[in-house]
Design an enzyme around this catalytic site. Sequence first.
Site, PDB file in Angstrom:
ATOM      1  CB  CYS A  35      -0.913  -0.141   1.187  1.00 53.01           C
ATOM      2  SG  CYS A  35      -2.471   0.917   0.744  1.00 53.01           S
ATOM      3  CD  GLU A  87      -2.082  -6.286   4.749  1.00 52.59           C
ATOM      4  OE1 GLU A  87      -2.530  -5.148   5.126  1.00 52.59           O
ATOM      5  OE2 GLU A  87      -1.585  -6.659   3.599  1.00 52.59           O
ATOM      6  CG  HIS A 118      -4.158  -3.781   2.377  1.00 55.01           C
ATOM      7  ND1 HIS A 118      -3.091  -3.155   3.077  1.00 55.01           N
ATOM      8  CD2 HIS A 118      -4.489  -2.599   1.921  1.00 55.01           C
ATOM      9  CE1 HIS A 118      -3.238  -2.074   3.337  1.00 55.01           C
ATOM     10  NE2 HIS A 118      -4.217  -1.567   2.443  1.00 55.01           N
TER      11      HIS A 118
END
Length: 214
Positions: A88, A196, A194
């Site tokens: 990001c 994650e 992202h």
Amino acid sequence: MQVAIVDYGSGNLCSAEKAFERAGQDHDDVVEVRVTSDAEVVARADRVVLPGVGAFADCKAGLSAVDGMVEALTEFALHKARPFLGICVGMQLLAERGLEHGSHDGLGWIRGEVRAIEPGEPRMKVPHMGWNTLNISESPVKLFKGIDPGAHVYFVHSYGFVPDDPTQVMAAVDYGPPIVAALGRDNIAGTQFHPEKSQAVGLRFIANFLSWSP
């Protein structure tokens, strides 16, 4: 294998740590994930992850405020050429400059700048938030191995990286004009999405990063 996730006061550190630990469970080597603001730990790591959430200038100021961190990252990525991933705003900081609330210098590792998203249709809102479909480019970087074209990943951002060299774009998404979803060169890579937060696709991407030998 030691993975350092840089803590400079910005980023989804807990989510990132858990995702990298989970992706590392099936790795051939034992993967030790450490969230750290210690430049010496970063310098000794096998892989480094630079997350980032918020405004470009604030993230750059926070990173610069950590004693020795920019120097350690530069030594790690540019001089030792070890695998590096920005996530990001962590990816955006790789640019020469960010144009969010003025012009602010980035790390300058990848030529280009970070500009405000200009969606092609009124129904497309800013920030660009939620799931979007990846258009994966042909690339020598094998970070998308096993990820199908059209896979969905999670975004939340109002600014995007516009690189000088379009061949450095590894994946993009359509939001009116294309938006860079991932880019890289040599041992340096970054994702606007992202991983994650991108469930199975994100975990596969992280696993590929852990196995990456640029």
